[in-house]
Design a protein around this motif. Sequence first.
Motif, short mmCIF file in Angstrom:
data_model
loop_
_atom_site.label_atom_id
_atom_site.label_comp_id
_atom_site.label_asym_id
_atom_site.label_seq_id
_atom_site.Cartn_x
_atom_site.Cartn_y
_atom_site.Cartn_z
N MET A 1 0.84 -1.20 0.00
CA MET A 1 0.00 0.00 0.00
C MET A 1 0.87 1.25 0.00
N MET A 2 1.92 1.27 0.84
CA MET A 2 2.80 2.43 0.88
C MET A 2 3.54 2.62 -0.44
N GLY A 3 3.81 1.50 -1.11
CA GLY A 3 4.48 1.60 -2.41
C GLY A 3 3.61 2.22 -3.47
N SER A 4 2.29 2.28 -3.23
CA SER A 4 1.38 2.87 -4.22
C SER A 4 1.16 4.37 -3.99
N VAL A 5 1.58 4.87 -2.83
CA VAL A 5 1.35 6.29 -2.52
C VAL A 5 2.04 7.22 -3.52
N PRO A 6 3.30 6.94 -3.95
CA PRO A 6 3.94 7.86 -4.91
C PRO A 6 3.17 8.02 -6.21
N ASN A 7 2.34 7.03 -6.56
CA ASN A 7 1.55 7.12 -7.80
C ASN A 7 0.18 7.77 -7.58
N ALA A 8 -0.08 8.26 -6.37
CA ALA A 8 -1.38 8.85 -6.07
C ALA A 8 -1.49 10.23 -6.70
N THR A 9 -2.73 10.65 -6.91
CA THR A 9 -3.01 11.98 -7.45
C THR A 9 -3.25 12.98 -6.33
N LEU A 10 -3.79 12.46 -5.22
CA LEU A 10 -4.21 13.36 -4.15
C LEU A 10 -4.24 12.57 -2.84
N VAL A 11 -3.88 13.22 -1.74
CA VAL A 11 -4.00 12.63 -0.41
C VAL A 11 -4.89 13.52 0.44
N LEU A 12 -6.03 12.98 0.88
CA LEU A 12 -6.94 13.71 1.76
C LEU A 12 -6.57 13.41 3.20
N LYS B 1 1.32 10.67 4.49
CA LYS B 1 1.56 12.09 4.18
C LYS B 1 3.03 12.34 3.90
N ASP B 2 3.92 11.72 4.70
CA ASP B 2 5.36 11.94 4.48
C ASP B 2 5.79 11.43 3.10
N ILE B 3 5.30 10.24 2.73
CA ILE B 3 5.67 9.71 1.40
C ILE B 3 5.11 10.59 0.30
N ALA B 4 3.88 11.08 0.49
CA ALA B 4 3.26 11.95 -0.52
C ALA B 4 4.08 13.23 -0.69
N ILE B 5 4.53 13.83 0.39
CA ILE B 5 5.33 15.05 0.31
C ILE B 5 6.66 14.78 -0.37
N GLU B 6 7.27 13.62 -0.04
CA GLU B 6 8.55 13.26 -0.66
C GLU B 6 8.44 13.14 -2.17
N HIS B 7 7.27 12.74 -2.66
CA HIS B 7 7.10 12.51 -4.11
C HIS B 7 6.20 13.56 -4.76
N ASP B 8 6.09 14.71 -4.11
CA ASP B 8 5.34 15.85 -4.68
C ASP B 8 3.88 15.51 -4.99
N VAL B 9 3.28 14.71 -4.17
CA VAL B 9 1.85 14.41 -4.30
C VAL B 9 1.09 15.40 -3.42
N THR B 10 0.06 16.00 -3.96
CA THR B 10 -0.70 17.03 -3.24
C THR B 10 -1.38 16.45 -2.01
#
Length: 354
Positions: free
Chosen positions: A258-269, A304-313
């Motif tokens: 699941m964490m490995g899929s976060v960098p491919n996300a479009t948005l994190v609420l 959230k940390d992974i999203a920020i690392e990969h420039d995911v909003t």
Amino acid sequence: MAEDEDKDSKTEEPTEKKKQDAVEKGQTAFSKELPVLFTLTAITAIIGFAASGLTANLKSQLEILLDRAGQYSLSTTADTLLVMTRYFEVTMVILAPVMLALAFAGLAGSLAQNPPRMVLKRIQPEFSRVSPKKGFERMFGSKGWAEFFKVLAKIVFTGACVAIFAGNIMPVLAEGPMTSSEVFLTQIGRILFGLLFTMVLAMTLIAVADLLWTNREWLKDLRMSHKEIRDELKQAEGDPLMKARMQSVARERSRKRMMGSVPNATLVLTNPTHYAIALRYNPPTDRAPVVVAKGTDLIAQRIKDIAIEHDVTVHENPPLTRAMYKQVSVDQVIPPEFFEAVAEIIVYLNKKRV
């Protein structure tokens, strides 16, 4: 001492698995009296319904041989053996079906209790069989006494039947010289049939009692302790500790995926602190936003940390995040009631980037 304590702890009735395992090992309840009953019943039936026909057939065949007695030479040993062989063949042709019927009856008495099964372990030598202690226990234990009383009952009853038979047959034998052979044989057959019929009834009682006893002793030998039942339950359902460990490993692997899929996300609420939901929306591949990750507390912070690392909003919307968290599943499209709210956020963020 330890063996006696182990037996005392086995107070529970055996489970179906325990019984099945015992049957597969050849440890089955078996009454020795049932094949005897079947054989005795077959003898009684043959004497009652087929003896006269068999006797008449044997008599006619022997008369034919005796009528031709003058044709046989007995000058040499070979000639004598030939004549004896001929008489033996005639006798066996008539009696062979009877012998086969008796053998089949005994076999049926065994098969009626347990189906045939090849168990190689039963023919392997066991040193306990030659142990003086084990032999003493078999002779003077409950099973040994049961066998003793069975044999005693059969001896007493057989003796009584023989005495009655002798009392009934003596007058017939005394009048034998004054009666025809047919009448004499008929009377003997009737008395013998009555004796055998009485023995069959008695043997039925003995066989039924023995069958109940052997089944009771079989179940008694298979009794289990509380620990054995728990161990069997663990084997059937899996060791709880191992099961928990496997579930923990599965959850850890699912979390990593699941964490490995976060960098491919479009948005994190986010909630912003307690909840986090990562959404992917890449039309036309995705017909609607897909949940790629979700979590609370530490997992939410990690998302959230992974999203920020990969420039995911990362977008804070506590009411929407809390409402959506209870209804969404990972790798599933969000419920239709959230389409409009999520779409507005994605459009807003896209305009903001422009």
